[in-house]
Enzyme design. Structure first.
Site, short mmCIF file in Angstrom:
data_model
loop_
_atom_site.label_atom_id
_atom_site.label_comp_id
_atom_site.label_asym_id
_atom_site.label_seq_id
_atom_site.Cartn_x
_atom_site.Cartn_y
_atom_site.Cartn_z
N SER A 1 3.47 119.90 45.11
CA SER A 1 1.83 119.24 44.85
C SER A 1 1.88 118.40 44.55
CB SER A 1 2.00 120.60 43.84
OG SER A 1 0.94 120.52 43.26
N ASP B 1 -4.71 125.76 49.99
CA ASP B 1 -3.70 127.58 49.64
C ASP B 1 -4.17 127.27 48.21
OD1 ASP B 1 -3.26 125.29 48.03
OD2 ASP B 1 -0.79 124.80 48.40
N HIS C 1 -0.55 128.37 46.45
CA HIS C 1 0.04 126.78 45.85
C HIS C 1 0.82 127.16 44.88
CE1 HIS C 1 -0.43 122.78 45.17
NE2 HIS C 1 0.07 122.91 44.19
#
Length: 308
Positions: A106, A252, A274
């Protein structure tokens, strides 16, 4: 016949004490240490609960030397990057290694890119997992709703800073938390500004691959593309809702697939969301996709085979 059965049972009992696979020994043993870097509102570990759920142990089990960085849960990419640079130097001093392999999830993606850009001599490879490399539509929507300098920004910033501060306290981190700076870094405009200063590995086309190697550093990326994956995971429903911000673009749940591209794109369409990308929440991931832990083990082996 009974004698053979007893002999066979004894053989199976003995085999149960052997490794599951002879090839497992050293499978993840990279030349350089691996440093894992968390994303927004992330941590290294809170008590027994790791951000990289089950991943760190799996990598170490088969030979990898793994370190888990703790940077600000919420701050700008540059601030987090400087914190990570300090940590990388500590790892190198402790291990005697010349370089590290950086893996970031991320916001950890741009964070590790910062270190590779300003100190490429210390980095062997950069791997972005669900990385926000060209910004996120979710951050754009939030910033478009909460304008800089407004009362609503102050309220939202206070709430998120409080959450980030709690995470930092529980994980033993004392770094500053500035959620508005994190938000600006994660918008499309913020990412574009960062990429202009640190372009290594970033695709020059909208959804292509970037340079596989820049400044002596190898660049890789992968990501998921299925926001909802497990009915038992309490985070999946919110991710499914948030994914509407992408207006049909493959994502995602928090990052668009094209935005996740960096260097060599291993895949951008795993049936993972994610949080699945770091085996969260607590291993509740898609049972019909390659397990995330396996993906990290395979990548460590990839780096090992490349002499990294």
């Amino acid at each position: 016949m009974k004698r053979f059965a007893r002999w066979f049972a004894a053989l199976l009992f003995a085999l149960s004490f052997l490794p599951l696979s002879a090839s497992a020994a050293g499978y993840t043993q990279t030349r350089y240490p691996i440093v894992l870097v968390h994303g927004l509102l992330g941590w290294d570990s809170i008590g027994p609960f790791d951000y990289w759920f089950g991943i760190t142990d799996a990598l170490r089990r088969d030979g990898a030397q793994v370190y888990v960085a703790q940077v600000s849960a919420a701050n700008s990419t540059e601030v987090r990057g400087e914190q990570l640079l300090t940590y990388v130097k500590q790892v190198l001093a402790a291990t005697g290694a010349r370089k590290v392999n950086l893996i970031g999830h991320s916001h950890g993606g741009p964070t590790i890119r910062y270190v590779a850009s300003v100190a490429p001599n210390l980095v062997a490879s950069v791997t972005s997992v669900g990385g926000v490399n060209k910004g996120s539509a979710v951050a754009d929507v939030i910033r478009g709703t909460v304008a800089p300098g407004t009362f609503s920004e102050a309220v939202l910033g206070s709430i998120v800073d409080g959450l980030a501060g709690t995470i930092a306290f529980l994980s033993g981190d004392s770094s500053a938390q500035v959620s508005t700076a994190a938000l600006d870094s994660l918008t499309t405009a913020g990412a574009a500004k960062f990429n202009a200063a640190h372009p290594e590995g970033v695709p020059t086309t909208a959804c292509g691959e970037g340079a596989y190697q820049a400044g002596g550093v190898y660049y890789f990326s992968w990501s998921g593309a299925q926001p909802f994956t497990n009915l038992l995971d309490p985070i999946d429903a919110p991710l499914g809702l948030v994914s509407l911000a992408f207006r049909g673009e493959k994502n995602d749940g928090l990052v668009g697939s094209c935005s996740s591209h960096l260097g060599r794109v291993i895949r951008d369409d795993y049936a993972l969301n994610h949080l699945d990308e770091v085996n969260q929440v607590a291993g509740l991931v898609n049972l019909f996709e390659t397990n995330p832990v396996t993906l990290y083990r395979q990548h460590a082996n990839r780096l090992r085979e490349m002499g990294l």
